[in-house]
Structures are given as C-alpha cells and as structure tokens.
Design an enzyme around this catalytic site. Structure first.
Site, PDB file in Angstrom:
ATOM      1  N   GLY A  84       0.805  -1.218   0.000  1.00 22.64           N
ATOM      2  CA  GLY A  84       0.000   0.000   0.000  1.00 22.64           C
ATOM      3  C   GLY A  84       0.842   1.274   0.000  1.00 22.64           C
ATOM      4  N   HIS A  85       0.188   2.390  -0.169  1.00 22.86           N
ATOM      5  CA  HIS A  85       0.919   3.656  -0.264  1.00 22.86           C
ATOM      6  C   HIS A  85       1.621   4.013   1.047  1.00 22.86           C
ATOM      7  CE1 HIS A  85      -3.083   6.072   0.528  1.00 22.86           C
ATOM      8  NE2 HIS A  85      -2.913   5.116   1.394  1.00 22.86           N
TER       9      HIS A  85
END
Lengths: 336, 336, 336
Positions: free
Chosen positions: C236-237
């Site tokens: 994920g970011h």
C-alpha cells in the site's frame, strides 16, 4: 434456430412440451424471458420454478411435473446446462489471420490456421499449434510451445520455456514462466538462484486472469491434464498439480508442493511448500495447509465469523488456550 | 499561485494568518517545508503540530490555537485535505488525440475529445464516451461501453461485454470481463460452462491495479455507483456490490454473492459465494465470511498474532477445543 | 566447457574426484543425468545421495564420504549452488538495441547500451540507465528513473514517479506507482484523494510477477536496498520496507506501515496499516499482523488444518471461548 427437440436429440435428453418450441437464449429461472431456456439444478431454487417465464427448463425427472412450461429432463441438469451453454457462446472474437502488427521471431514456427491479434509477440524458437489463438498483446517468449487450439486471451504472458498442451485456455493478465522465488542468504544479503526449469501445462487446462505460475528452479513446474485454475492464483516453482484438480480464486501454493488428482481447493486457501496432498482432497476456503495430507477427504482451518465485539473477546482468550487446557486438566484430575 | 485566502474561499473554510500566504505544494506535518500545506486529521499526530515547518495547516477549530503557522479551519479536515489535493495533482498525462498506433475497430464509436495512447486496442461495436482516456496498452474488447470521462490507465483490460458508467477510473493490470469460473464435472473430467453475461460498473467507481472482475455466467456481474475497489481484489461472476461500498486490497469475493451499500471490507478478507451481506456491514481484515450477514455492524474472524512458540501451543489446543468444552461441561455439572 | 576444477577454483571450494570432470548442466539429486551437477543442502534429501546419477554433487564436508561421485565441498552448499546456477542461466534474451516499435518520449533520456523490446513505452522526462533492459510491452510512465542494469520483464508497468535503483529486476505484470487507495467519505459518497507521491526502490531489489506497489499519498512508498518480493504481493501507499527483507507470495501490506530490515514475511500473510515491524521479524504464512511488533523474533496466528468434521466442532466452540474461560475461572476459584 434451436428447438426443444433439437436440443433433446443432441444431448440425449427426454423432453415434455411442443417439440418445435424455439430457444433463443439462456436465462435464470427468476429472470428468463419467453424464448429462453433456464435450468434447475439446486433444490434451493425449486421455489422459483412455478413462476418462471422461461420457455423451457432443464431439470431432473422429479421436478418435471411441477414445471409450468416445456422441459428437458436430465439425469444431471447442471451438466446438461453446461453443455448447452456452449451453443450460445459468441466465441473468442479473434479474426482469421495474423495481425500485421504482430512481432513473430524468424525462428518461430506457426501451424496452419493460427490467429494472432494486434501487438502480440512470439519469441525465438517457439512453436504455435494449429488453430491456436493469440489475442491482442499476448506474449509468447522464447522456447515456448503453444498446443493446438489453445486460446491466449488479451495480455497473457508466457515468459519463457512454457509448454502448453492442446486446448489450454489462459485468461488476461496471467503470467506463466516468470522466475521462481529462489534466493540464498550470503554475507548479509541475498543471492539470486537462476531459475533453469520451465512450466509444463497438460491438455484442457484453464488458467484464470492474473494467475501466476513460476518456472521451476531446476526441473519444471507441472500442471497435468484438465487442471482448472481460477483467477489470481499463485503457483510457486516446481509445484506439481494432478489431473482434474480445480482450484478457486486467490489460492497460494508454495514451491515444490505436489497436489494430487481430483482435488478441490477452496478460494484464498494457502498451501505451504515441500508437502504432498493426496488425490481427492478438498480444502476449505481460506484454510492453510501446513503439512502433507495423505488421506482423501475434506480439510479446513480457521475460526467462524462473528460480530466484532464477541469475536474480540474470544480471540483474546485464544492466547490463553494452552493455559486453559492445563487448568482444565488439573481440575479434572482433582475431580477424579 | 494558490494563496491561503483563495483556498479558504474556494472550499468555504475559515482561516487564520496572512491571507496572501502562498501555497506551493502539500507535505506531511512532520516533513513539510515552508510553502507547503499540511493537515491534522488524526489526534495521533497532534504532537507533530508544534514542530511543523509547513506554512499552512488544515485542522479542526480545537487545534487552531496550538498551530504555529497559518491555518485553514475545517469541520472535517480530512475531507478538506482530500478536496485540496486535487488542485496539486498533475493529472493523467495523456496527450490529446488518438495515438497513431492505436487499433480501433471500424464498428467502434468514439465520442469527441477521447484521448487514446500508444498500442491501445478498441474492439468491435464498442463505444467510448466523451472525454474518456485510454492509456497505453489499454484493451477494450468487443461490445463494451466506456462512459464519459472514464480513465483506463496503462494495461487495463476490458475483455468483452463490459459497460462502464461515467467517471470510472481503472488502474493498470485490472481485468474486467474475463470468463467467470464455471465448470461442471462430467464423466471424470470438467466441462466448461460458457460465460454468457457481462460486467456492469456504475458511475464514479474506482478499480485498483491487478483487480479482476469476471463476467457473469448468464446475467451480469454488477458494481453499483461509487464502489471503490483497491488492488488485487477478485470479484467472481454474478456478484453484485452495492453503491458506496469500499473494499481494501486482496479481498476475494466468490460468485453470486450480493454485498450491500456502504459496506467496508477489510484487506485480504474472503467472502464465500451465494450469500447476502446487508448494507453498512464492516468486515475485518483477513476475516472469512461464510454465511449471510443480515444485520449492519462490524464482523471479524481469526486469531491474534503471537510469538510463534506461544502461538504453537495455543494452536495445538485448538484441535482439542471441542473435547475441552465437553470436559468443562461435565465438571460444571458435577460441581452444581 | 565447465569442469570440476574450474568451478572449485572459481568459488573457492574443495573438491574430490577427477579435476577434469565436465559439467554440462544442473539437475536434482533424484533426477540428474550424467554430466549434471546436483546439490545436497537439506538433510531431508540425504537419502537420495547414494543413488544419484549426477557427475558432481555440491555438499557439506560431512556428506563427502557418502558421495558416490565427484563432489564440491562447501561450508554452505545452498549458497554455492545459488552462485553456480548463474553460470547456467540463459539470460533474459533481449536483443541489443531499441526495437523500432518502441515509443520513446522526446524528453526521455536513454543511456548507452539500453535494450528495449517491441511495443515498450517510455514517458516524458524519464531516464533509463546504462545496461537496462525494457522487455516487450514494458511501460515506463512519466517522471521515472530506471537505474543501471535494471531488467523490466515483459508487461511490467511503472505508472509514474517511480525511481528504481541499480540492478532492480521486475517481473511480468507487476505494477509500480499506481494510485494509492486514498478516499474520504463526504456527504454520502467518496472523494478521491490525489496521490501526489511516488515510489522509490533501492538497489538490487527483485519484484515478482503481478505484484503491486502503490505511489505514496504525499511522500513516497519506499523499498530499501536488496528487498526481495515474490509474486502477487500488494504494498500500500507510504509503506517502507527495510533493506534485505524478503516477502513470500500473496502478502498484503496496508498503507503507511514500516517493516524493518532482514524481515522474512511468510506467504499470504497480512499486515495492517500504520504499524511498525522491528528488524529481523519473521511472520508465519497466512498470519495477520494487527499491531506493531517491537521485538525481533518469530510470530504467527491462525489455527491448524484438520479433517473438516473435527474442525467444524472445534470452530463452533471458538465462539464460546470467552464463556468457557469464565466458567473455568469460576470452577477454579470454587476448587481453591
């Protein structure tokens, strides 16, 4: 135009109703419109039979009297339905011939009747069998074999040393033949182990969208005949999957594991590496198989879904489970 | 150049500080440099406010007095931040027009202002709406509809019979409209069930990288409006997802399940097939939903993470849990 | 032609047997044919040594006397094997030069010796380092950096603002730099948060097929040097992964989590967002990490695989676990 009698004859089924009833498409019991064929294969949906607007229903003999319209009577309505759907499929839509933008290596061999879409690539020494379809952006790397009547849907990738049997169907985004995950720890960092094997896929296999099947480290990763893989499955290097095994979406199989024939692996299950699973094993959804399973049968792991505030209390107690068991044993001994 | 007052006016926010403070970019409270705007929406980070070097902070009224620089005061700082980020986005970078390498079927229809990148493919009878962007290697198969202002990022694939509403955004590697996983067992092997349905996606949906959404078997797989899917999600055939539902990465949803509106599904959760999930259900990360959930609320399954030697003892006891419960019941009865 | 002595000299190993023994390839102990080199690094396979047909075996000193053929003696046979495999690799097969179909932006910079395959795309302002390989259909979006000697296998995608160090290897279908999953709820629907950061990947990283690594929301998502990711992993970011950490297939890591150096994450594990994992943490397959782990060591969650009818009884009792614990505590108090 297909008619009731034509379908009955073709698939060896009995029928009731007007032999000339035209069948123009397929619908569900609940939503079919006149002209459509529906099916009843799961008793959960028997209640929908009386109200169906379908013109014909495929069903078992026991349900025929309750059918409000014409019917086809089958010993296995689901199988008969499966066979009939193929008549209504619009196919894979790839025009004849080889699109002028396809890049075909000079050393590749293409059999007669191969169809290749735009921007497909075929690498050195690869062989494409008669009747095979390579859709747009399909990539067949070097030293691959694509058997007769295989279908590589748009954006499938065979990286290298991938050999497909006949009638294999691969869906978009699937990657076969990428490097297996082989690394060795040495002097504080990782060394890559070259992956010298390939991938072998038997006849009549189907491989879902965005599924990955890695090349073997030394020998090949193998799918025997008629293996059916859903989407987003990961098959590690040197895995072997037995004939007729079906695996649901998002399953992860780690390297060097052998799965038997006629197994059914539930969605998002995990199977660790270097183990063996016997023929006819069924694994439940999201279960983790951590050791070899030597007997056919159904297996599962995991805990039930619950409202979160109840789950939280039970989950906290899981951490005390061994202590609870010891206390219980003591109490039991004291009570004896 | 954006200024403090310009942002305040545009989003209806109060502000403190020099109205002409220039804002040149966005940073985090901890790492912003002068000229940047930061935000405080989570009390976990309140301690970082005093030390921030940001020129402006978006925050709630309660935090304004503690702010060492100019601020924008919002009833919902996270939402205000979300709105402001759009002003700093550099967009999707696709030049106007249709790249000469794009392969567009003669029977396809392109509205005005469509932008198409290199090596994109548009199939027969497909319709691309005004303002839509098809980035490099995007593949729109036959009989698809791409609504107005949709964005198909590089290497997205709509296999066939996929209809997108307006303003749908699909990320790289996503595959919509591949065959659902439909097979029937017959005479010792598998028969494929042709997948005759399509995929329908409502307005304002977002679909993450390498996510897969299969075509329906008979009817369509459906996403209602404003459904938000993260990466590597698998949506089986004939699933229906209600409006405004958001699903985190790596979730697997099996076929024919219906998920309600305003649901939140945690990462890597699994949802079995043929069940119904009510509106406003929240499912925890890596939980497995094995039956219908008819009430709104939070649900979870699984066991807590522990040091492995402790976990191993507890996990071994799980296999004795039913026996433990029986022993406990006996002891309790004897004690009464 | 490689010989026994040549390998021994090259890797500083002792050997036994005819110094001129030719080595033509690599095989497993069980299936090697004459001319091939095999290895013995796992005592599980010691029983296969006596029957091997390999011409040379790499093994530890303790096994040398039992070896029926020539051998190479290594303090770490697995590492020596890893090093030797590279000599038998056929490489990445990309011809020199830039394929005429590649689309390279005018503002991109290509160093000397870059090789680019058919239908690859390089975006505006991107820089490709010396010796890098971009295979067929590789997509390098705008504002990317590909370091020296990187290999982007067919159909890899760097969406935008992705900076790779040197010698990074990315497998087919991987997507780096797609939008992170950032949404805010506002007035009954979702607002997208523009993802303004990028992805930074250190030297010597490997990223598996169909793995996804999202761009950061504000700052970058970061992989430090020598991180090894298997297939179908979701990062994920704003995640940060420490140097030398290796992650097995299908792991999901939610946003803003920091993973330490030298961690080993088992297949299909999940790691929630906004937590920190210390250096040298090992996480078991399919475990879910729900909170920060501040100490090095091994961790796991989950329940054991069992025959389904046994599992079902135990799983049902899990829902009573808190009640059982309370009963047990009462009984214990009464017994005291």
């Amino acid at each position: 135009m297909l008619t009731l009698k034509a379908l009955a004859d073709r698939f060896g089924l009995d029928f009731r109703g007007d032999a000339d009833t035209p069948i123009t498409g397929i619908g569900t019991l609940a939503d079919a419109v006149p002209g459509q064929l529906a099916f009843l294969a799961n008793s959960k949906y028997t209640g929908q039979l009386a109200g169906t607007r379908a013109s014909v229903v495929i069903l078992g003999a026991a349900d025929a009297d309750a059918c409000p319209c014409a019917c086809l009577i089958s010993g296995n309505p689901y199988t008969s339905f499966a066979q009939i759907t193929a008549l209504f499929d619009d196919g894979d839509d790839l025009p004849d011939g080889i699109h002028p933008t396809a890049v075909i290596a000079a050393s590749a061999t293409l059999a007669a009747g191969v169809r290749i879409g735009p921007y497909a690539v075929v690498g050195e020494r690869s062989v494409i069998g008669a009747g095979a379809q390579l859709h747009a952006h399909a990539h067949v790397g070097n030293d691959c074999v694509v058997g007769e009547d295989c279908v590589l849907m748009p954006k499938t990738t065979l990286v290298k040393r991938v050999r497909l049997g006949n009638r294999v169907r691969i869906h978009s985004g699937a990657v076969l033949g990428a490097d297996g995950f082989g690394i060795a720890f040495h002097q504080g960092g990782w060394i890559k182990i070259a992956q010298l094997g390939g991938v072998r896929v038997g006849d009549d296999c189907e491989i879902g969208a965005n599924t990955t099947i890695d090349r073997g480290a030394i020998e090949d990763t193998v799918l025997e005949n008629d293996v059916r893989l859903d989407n987003q499955i990961q098959i590690g290097h040197n895995v072997r999957i037995g004939a007729h095994t079906a695996i649901a979406g998002c399953v992860a199989v780690a390297g060097s594991t052998r799965i038997g024939k006629y197994c059914l692996i539930g969605g998002a299950a995990g199977i660790v590496g270097h183990i063996e699973i016997a023929d006819k094993v069924t694994v439940g959804a999201m279960s983790l198989v951590t050791h070899s399973l030597t007997e056919a049968g159904e297996y599962a792991s995991g805990t039930p879904i619950q409202p979160k505030n109840e789950w939280r209390k039970n989950a906290a107690r899981f951490k005390q489970l061994d202590a609870m068991a010891r206390t219980l044993n003591t109490l039991k001994k004291n009570g004896d």
